[in-house]
Design a protein around this motif. Structure first.
Motif, short mmCIF file in Angstrom:
data_model
loop_
_atom_site.label_atom_id
_atom_site.label_comp_id
_atom_site.label_asym_id
_atom_site.label_seq_id
_atom_site.Cartn_x
_atom_site.Cartn_y
_atom_site.Cartn_z
N GLY A 281 -20.56 1.05 15.33
CA GLY A 281 -20.51 0.51 13.98
C GLY A 281 -21.65 -0.46 13.72
O GLY A 281 -22.66 -0.44 14.42
N PHE A 282 -21.45 -1.31 12.72
CA PHE A 282 -22.50 -2.26 12.34
C PHE A 282 -21.83 -3.44 11.64
O PHE A 282 -20.96 -3.25 10.80
CB PHE A 282 -23.50 -1.59 11.38
N ASP A 283 -22.24 -4.65 11.98
CA ASP A 283 -21.85 -5.94 11.39
C ASP A 283 -21.15 -6.85 12.39
O ASP A 283 -21.27 -8.05 12.32
CB ASP A 283 -20.94 -5.81 10.16
N ASP A 284 -20.35 -6.28 13.31
CA ASP A 284 -19.54 -7.07 14.24
C ASP A 284 -18.63 -8.04 13.49
O ASP A 284 -18.56 -9.23 13.80
CB ASP A 284 -20.41 -7.83 15.24
N ALA A 288 -14.08 -5.33 14.57
CA ALA A 288 -14.69 -4.59 15.67
C ALA A 288 -14.06 -4.91 17.02
O ALA A 288 -14.01 -4.05 17.91
CB ALA A 288 -16.19 -4.87 15.72
N SER A 289 -13.58 -6.12 17.20
CA SER A 289 -13.03 -6.51 18.49
C SER A 289 -11.52 -6.36 18.58
O SER A 289 -10.95 -6.48 19.67
CB SER A 289 -13.42 -7.96 18.82
N VAL A 290 -10.85 -6.07 17.45
CA VAL A 290 -9.39 -5.95 17.50
C VAL A 290 -8.90 -4.51 17.48
O VAL A 290 -7.76 -4.24 17.85
CB VAL A 290 -8.72 -6.74 16.35
N VAL A 291 -9.75 -3.55 17.03
CA VAL A 291 -9.33 -2.16 17.09
C VAL A 291 -9.33 -1.69 18.54
O VAL A 291 -9.93 -2.33 19.41
CB VAL A 291 -10.26 -1.25 16.25
N SER A 292 -8.67 -0.57 18.79
CA SER A 292 -8.63 -0.03 20.15
C SER A 292 -9.02 1.44 20.14
O SER A 292 -8.42 2.23 19.41
CB SER A 292 -7.21 -0.18 20.72
N PRO A 293 -10.05 1.78 20.95
CA PRO A 293 -10.87 0.89 21.77
C PRO A 293 -11.78 0.02 20.90
O PRO A 293 -12.11 0.38 19.77
CB PRO A 293 -11.68 1.85 22.64
N SER A 294 -12.18 -1.12 21.43
CA SER A 294 -13.04 -2.03 20.68
C SER A 294 -14.40 -1.37 20.43
O SER A 294 -14.86 -0.55 21.21
CB SER A 294 -13.21 -3.35 21.43
N LEU A 295 -15.03 -1.76 19.32
CA LEU A 295 -16.23 -1.08 18.84
C LEU A 295 -17.53 -1.63 19.41
O LEU A 295 -17.77 -2.85 19.39
CB LEU A 295 -16.32 -1.17 17.32
N THR A 296 -18.38 -0.72 19.86
CA THR A 296 -19.79 -1.06 20.07
C THR A 296 -20.40 -1.17 18.69
O THR A 296 -20.18 -0.33 17.82
CB THR A 296 -20.49 0.04 20.88
N ARG A 330 -28.11 -8.81 17.32
CA ARG A 330 -28.02 -8.32 18.70
C ARG A 330 -27.02 -7.18 18.75
O ARG A 330 -26.12 -7.09 17.91
CB ARG A 330 -27.59 -9.44 19.65
N MET A 331 -27.18 -6.33 19.72
CA MET A 331 -26.24 -5.24 19.91
C MET A 331 -25.10 -5.72 20.81
O MET A 331 -25.32 -6.43 21.79
CB MET A 331 -26.93 -4.03 20.53
N VAL A 332 -23.88 -5.33 20.44
CA VAL A 332 -22.70 -5.72 21.21
C VAL A 332 -22.05 -4.43 21.74
O VAL A 332 -21.52 -3.64 20.97
CB VAL A 332 -21.69 -6.49 20.33
N VAL A 333 -22.12 -4.24 23.04
CA VAL A 333 -21.57 -3.03 23.66
C VAL A 333 -20.13 -3.29 24.07
O VAL A 333 -19.86 -4.22 24.84
CB VAL A 333 -22.42 -2.59 24.88
N ARG A 334 -19.23 -2.44 23.58
CA ARG A 334 -17.81 -2.57 23.93
C ARG A 334 -17.30 -1.23 24.46
O ARG A 334 -18.05 -0.49 25.10
CB ARG A 334 -17.01 -3.07 22.72
N GLU A 335 -16.05 -0.91 24.17
CA GLU A 335 -15.39 0.21 24.84
C GLU A 335 -15.59 1.57 24.18
O GLU A 335 -15.25 2.59 24.75
CB GLU A 335 -13.89 -0.06 24.89
N SER A 336 -16.14 1.61 22.97
CA SER A 336 -16.14 2.86 22.20
C SER A 336 -17.30 3.79 22.49
O SER A 336 -17.42 4.84 21.85
CB SER A 336 -16.11 2.53 20.70
#
Length: 342
Positions: A281-284, A288-296, A330-336
Motif C-alpha cells: 500500500g501507500f501512506d502508512d 496498515a498496522s492493524v489489518v491482518s496480515p499487516s501491510l507493507t 521510507r518504506m515499511v516492510v511488514r507481513e503482506s
C-alpha cells in the motif's frame, strides 16, 4: 473503543490529543466539550470530562490569553475520501495549533469556491490549508489570491507562483516500493491507481511505471484498475485484477485503504497473503498496522506535513524553511509481501 490509558506520572503536560485518546473520541469532540458547545451528548461529555480530570489536563495559558485578545483561526479544506488520511491531517494540524495557541476548523469542500472565499471577512483567519486534490484547483487558488487569503498547499504535483507548499516525493516512493516487489521476484504486478484528478495518485502511477520500465517490464492493461482511495472502490478494482485469466503475483495499491480491500478480496477468493499474493500500500496510516496480515507500505509523513503547513500560516515555520518543503519518506516492510511461489 477507548484508547490506551495515559501515564499521569509522565512529566509532559497532557494535551487535548491525550484527552481525546483517553476518552475514545475525536479531537473535535473534545474541543466542543471544552468550549461548552451544546451539541454533545451527555454520556460523551461526561467521558471527556472524566479524561480531563484523570489526566490533569489544563488549557495552555498562552493559548487562553491569545484567544481572549486576538483569537487566530486556521481553516483546513479537503475533499479526499480517505478518512484514514484526513484523520492524520487533522491530528497534525491540531497538535501544532494546540502548542501555539491557535484554533482550527476542518471543512469538507462541498459548496464550491464561494463557501471557502467567504472566509475573507473572518477577522481571526490566519489562512487556509488545502488538502489534495484541492491543491490542484487553479480556479480556487486564483480566488484565494484575489481575496488576499494566505494559504499553504499540501502535496501538490507542481509549484504555483510563490505559494508555499509541503510535500514528499510520491513518485520516487512509488518507484522504490515497486522496485522492492520486483526485487522479491515478482514480474506480474497489478496496480490500483487513484483518481486521475488527484496529484499524488498521478505521481504514484508514474513511479510505478518508471520502475517497471527500468526493469524491462510493461504494465499490463488487465492488471491495472482505477479506484478513488475509498475502501469500496478498492474492492471493485481488486476483483477486476484478480479475475484476470492470468492474475498477478503481487498488487501495489495507491493507498492503504485500497490495499486493505485487496486483502479482503483475496480472502474471499481463498488466496493466502503473502504466499499466493503479495500486497503493498501507500501512506502508512494506522490501518496498515492493524489489518491482518499487516501491510507493507510507504510511510508518508502526513501528520508532520500538516503540522508544518499550519506553522507556516501563523508565522512559526521551522527555521530555514523554504517556500517548498519536501519531507522524507521510507518504506515499511511488514507481513503482506514475500517472494512469489516457485
Amino acid at each position: 473503543m477507548q484508547g490506551p490509558t495515559i501515564d499521569t506520572h509522565d512529566r509532559r503536560p497532557a494535551t487535548i490529543v491525550d484527552v481525546a485518546r483517553e476518552a475514545g473520541v475525536s479531537f473535535k469532540t473534545v474541543s466542543r466539550v471544552l468550549n461548552g458547545e451544546p451539541n454533545v451528548r451527555e454520556p460523551t461529555r461526561a467521558r471527556v470530562m472524566e479524561a480531563v480530570r484523570a489526566l490533569g489536563y489544563r488549557a495552555n495559558p498562552y493559548a487562553r490569553n491569545l484567544r481572549a485578545t486576538q483569537s487566530r483561526l486556521i481553516a483546513v479544506y479537503y475533499s479526499n475520501p480517505s478518512r484514514n488520511y484526513t484523520s492524520e491531517i487533522e491530528l497534525g494540524v491540531l497538535q501544532r495549533c494546540n502548542a501555539e495557541g491557535f484554533n482550527a476548523i476542518f471543512e469538507k469542500m462541498t459548496g464550491g469556491i464561494d463557501s471557502l472565499v467567504s472566509l475573507r471577512g473572518e477577522p481571526d483567519l490566519a489562512g487556509v490549508i488545502l488538502v489534495p486534490p484541492l491543491t490542484e484547483d487553479l480556479a480556487l487558488i486564483r480566488r484565494l489570491i484575489e481575496a488576499g487569503i494566505a494559504f499553504v498547499r499540501l502535496a501538490p504535483s507542481e509549484a504555483v507562483g510563490e505559494a508555499g507548499h509541503v510535500s514528499m516525493d510520491d513518485e520516487l516512493a512509488a518507484q522504490e516500493i515497486t522496485d522492492y516487489l520486483i526485487g522479491l521476484g515478482h514480474r506480474r504486478i497489478g496496480f490500483i491507481a487513484g483518481p486521475g484528478d488527484h496529484p499524488q495518485a498521478r505521481l504514484r502511477e508514474a513511479g510505478f511505471q518508471t520502475s517497471l520500465a527500468r526493469h524491462g517490464l510493461k504494465p499490463e492493461p488487465g492488471l491495472v484498475a482505477v479506484g478513488d482511495f475509498h475502501f469500496e472502490s478498492g474492492l471493485r478494482a481488486a476483483e477486476e485484477i484478480l479475475s484476470a485469466s492470468d492474475p498477478p503475483t503481487a498488487i501495489f495499491a495507491s493507498n492503504d485503504d485500497m490495499a486493505a480491500s485487496v486483502l479482503a478480496v483475496a480472502y474471499r477468493k481463498g488466496l493466502r497473503i503473502p504466499q499466493d499474493l503479495s500486497v503493498a500500500g501507500f501512506d502508512d496510516t494506522p490501518l496498515a498496522s492493524v489489518v491482518s496480515p499487516s501491510l507493507t507500505t510507504v510511510y508518508q509523513p502526513i501528520r508532520e506535513m500538516a503540522a508544518q503547513a499550519a506553522g507556516r500560516l501563523f508565522g512559526k515555520a521551522d527555521p530555514g524553511a523554504e517556500t517548498a518543503i519536501v519531507l522524507p519518506h521510507r518504506m515499511v516492510v511488514r507481513e503482506s509481501t514475500a517472494p512469489p511461489k516457485g
